[in-house]
Scaffold this motif. Structure first.
Motif, mmCIF file in Angstrom:
data_model
loop_
_atom_site.group_PDB
_atom_site.id
_atom_site.type_symbol
_atom_site.label_atom_id
_atom_site.label_comp_id
_atom_site.label_asym_id
_atom_site.label_seq_id
_atom_site.Cartn_x
_atom_site.Cartn_y
_atom_site.Cartn_z
ATOM 1 N N VAL A 72 6.803 -3.333 -1.828
ATOM 2 C CA VAL A 72 6.702 -1.905 -2.143
ATOM 3 C C VAL A 72 6.868 -1.679 -3.644
ATOM 4 N N ILE A 73 7.712 -2.465 -4.304
ATOM 5 C CA ILE A 73 7.892 -2.349 -5.745
ATOM 6 C C ILE A 73 6.644 -2.855 -6.471
ATOM 7 N N GLY A 74 6.072 -3.955 -5.991
ATOM 8 C CA GLY A 74 4.828 -4.455 -6.579
ATOM 9 C C GLY A 74 3.713 -3.428 -6.480
ATOM 10 N N GLY A 75 3.625 -2.748 -5.340
ATOM 11 C CA GLY A 75 2.609 -1.709 -5.181
ATOM 12 C C GLY A 75 2.829 -0.543 -6.129
ATOM 13 N N ALA B 119 0.832 -1.209 0.000
ATOM 14 C CA ALA B 119 0.000 0.000 0.000
ATOM 15 C C ALA B 119 0.866 1.257 0.000
ATOM 16 N N PHE B 120 1.974 1.214 0.708
ATOM 17 C CA PHE B 120 2.901 2.336 0.727
ATOM 18 C C PHE B 120 3.488 2.553 -0.672
ATOM 19 N N GLY B 121 3.820 1.459 -1.379
ATOM 20 C CA GLY B 121 4.337 1.565 -2.739
ATOM 21 C C GLY B 121 3.314 2.182 -3.681
ATOM 22 N N PRO C 95 0.627 -6.668 -11.461
ATOM 23 C CA PRO C 95 -0.691 -6.347 -10.879
ATOM 24 C C PRO C 95 -1.595 -7.575 -10.890
ATOM 25 N N TRP C 96 -2.232 -7.851 -9.772
ATOM 26 C CA TRP C 96 -2.967 -9.099 -9.597
ATOM 27 C C TRP C 96 -4.102 -9.287 -10.605
ATOM 28 N N GLU D 277 0.115 0.700 -9.191
ATOM 29 C CA GLU D 277 -0.454 2.033 -9.368
ATOM 30 C C GLU D 277 -0.077 2.616 -10.729
ATOM 31 N N VAL D 278 1.156 2.392 -11.177
ATOM 32 C CA VAL D 278 1.562 2.851 -12.498
ATOM 33 C C VAL D 278 0.670 2.200 -13.567
ATOM 34 N N ALA D 279 0.388 0.907 -13.418
ATOM 35 C CA ALA D 279 -0.442 0.196 -14.388
ATOM 36 C C ALA D 279 -1.841 0.791 -14.478
#
Length: 435
Positions: A309-312, A274-276, A347-348, A316-318
């Motif tokens: 954090v990188i996954g998050g 979530a922070f990412g 992204p899931w 968001e970029v996606a």
């Protein structure tokens, strides 16, 4: 004790059966320790371990400190078997002696919590936070605990200590469904709650996002014990809080190195994704934010990392720039660390066949571990992929070392909770599973 520590130096860290480290820690209980060694002798051993250059001994020292501050209850099972001579149950301090014992180890914890060594500082702060509630139940210790908490917090904000205080307030002074009226909240505890609450941005991030432990709900001001969905609701609110903190951080003049190594540490910290997401939301330029994350990762020591954090950030970029997110994922596929967890960085809810191709290409790398691919075979968010592609993935898993374990676990997870009358796997996957 020196001999036992020497033996522990050569013990496998993963040994959890009658471990020497557990034998050693038993000698540092105030009761049922099986030894009459003096308080001063035991303090000296703890300090000697913590001042060692060996990481294993420092870890043991923190374990001994935790044991010395822990309890009740105490157990002495098997402790009197060690040594050539019969022994009794060891030192049995009276009330005043126990107070002296705990004061001495609290003083040591405070000194370590304000030390220059970051690993020792972090470990000591977490140990005292973990034991804070148990120590608070001994009324004679409360004044010393308040002093200790303020001394630690004045040196550097102590989010773990604040969470411990919040837990005491909830468990001991908040009425739950069906329970009698709790004890009134002591003013000293209310004051400590106010004094330890993090104020600045970095302190809040260290508490809400990078805080260790499993009781994060204690930080939720809206936690409602009467709700049947109280923990899920608290998780949602805390995730939103972490996202806001990430967004505020990205918009500030702070740098990621101010957050230290915990941003990628392997400890349980559930709100880093979530922070990412927040870091991407607040970024003036996605590319600059991405580069900052990679640089911080490059400066992080250790071999075991968590990349939530990188996954998050990518998720968001996606949502805003799908083409750029694919470029970032392509870069992850070439990164020596991120390629090992590539599946989990996608992204899931937007995993395509092209994404599957990107991940499957990692099979050819020697360091690729098969566990990364297991979720693709059983999680619902991958179920839309063509069945022939999933069967092909299962076949490739069987051809790789340890792939059979990954496949068996994945198929077991796919079957978990399903009606046995339904053909959940289908003939191809079932055949591979039996194989």
């Amino acid at each position: 004790m020196a001999l036992l520590i020497r033996v522990a130096d050569h013990e496998d860290e993963n040994n959890n059966y009658d471990a020497v480290r557990d034998k050693i820690s038993g000698f540092f209980q105030p009761y049922l320790s099986g030894t009459h060694a003096s308080l001063e002798q035991r303090l000296a051993v703890v300090e000697r371990c913590l001042s060692s250059e060996d990481a294993g001994q420092r870890s043991l020292g923190l374990k001994l400190l935790s044991t010395a501050l822990d309890g009740p209850p105490w157990t002495g099972f098997g402790l009197n078997e060690f040594g050539a001579r019969p022994r009794d149950y060891g030192y049995r301090p009276n009330h005043e002696q126990l107070e002296k014992w705990r004061t001495a180890f609290i003083n040591l914890a405070v000194r370590l919590a304000n030390a220059d060594d970051e690993d020792i500082k972090s470990g000591a702060r977490q140990v005292l936070a973990n034991e804070f509630r148990g120590l608070w139940h001994q009324e004679a210790m409360r004044y010393r605990l308040v002093e200790a908490a303020r001394a630690i917090n004045d040196h550097e904000p102590w989010g773990a200590g604040w969470k411990a205080v919040r837990s005491i307030i909830y468990f001991d002074h908040t009425r739950e469904k069906g329970e009698a009226e709790p004890e009134p909240l002591p003013q000293t505890l209310a004051d400590l709650d106010r004094d330890l609450e993090p104020r600045d941005l970095i302190a809040k991030i260290n508490t809400y996002v990078l805080g260790k432990g499993h009781d994060h709900w204690a930080l939720d001001d809206e936690f409602d014990d009467s709700s049947d969905d109280k923990y899920r609701a608290a998780e949602d609110r805390l995730a939103a809080k972490a996202t806001d903190l990430g967004e505020n951080f990205a918009a500030s003049d702070h740098r990621l190195d101010e957050l230290g190594a915990d941003l990628f540490s392997n400890d349980w910290m559930p709100y880093r994704k979530a922070f990412g997401i927040g870091l991407a939301k607040g970024a003036h330029n996605y590319r600059e934010g991405w580069q900052g994350l990679l640089e911080h990762l490059a400066n992080s020591s250790g071999s075991n990392h968590d990349f939530a954090v990188i996954g998050g950030f990518i998720e968001e970029v996606a949502a805003k720039n799908n083409r750029l997110s694919k470029e970032l994922l392509d870069e992850c596929a070439e990164h020596p660390q991120l390629q090992k967890v590539l599946v989990g960085l996608h992204p899931w809810n937007e995993f395509t066949e092209a994404d599957l191709d990107r991940c499957v290409a990692q099979f050819d790398h020697e360091e690729t571990r098969t566990w990364m691919f297991g979720p693709i075979l059983w999680r619902d968010n991958y179920a839309h992929l063509p069945s022939e592609r999933l069967v092909g993935l299962a076949q490739r898993l069987l051809a790789k070392a340890d792939g059979d374990d990954t496949l068996l676990e994945a198929l077991s997870m796919k079957l978990h909770g399903e009606d046995l009358a339904n053909d959940t796997l289908g003939p191809e996957l079932r055949k591979l599973g039996l194989k």
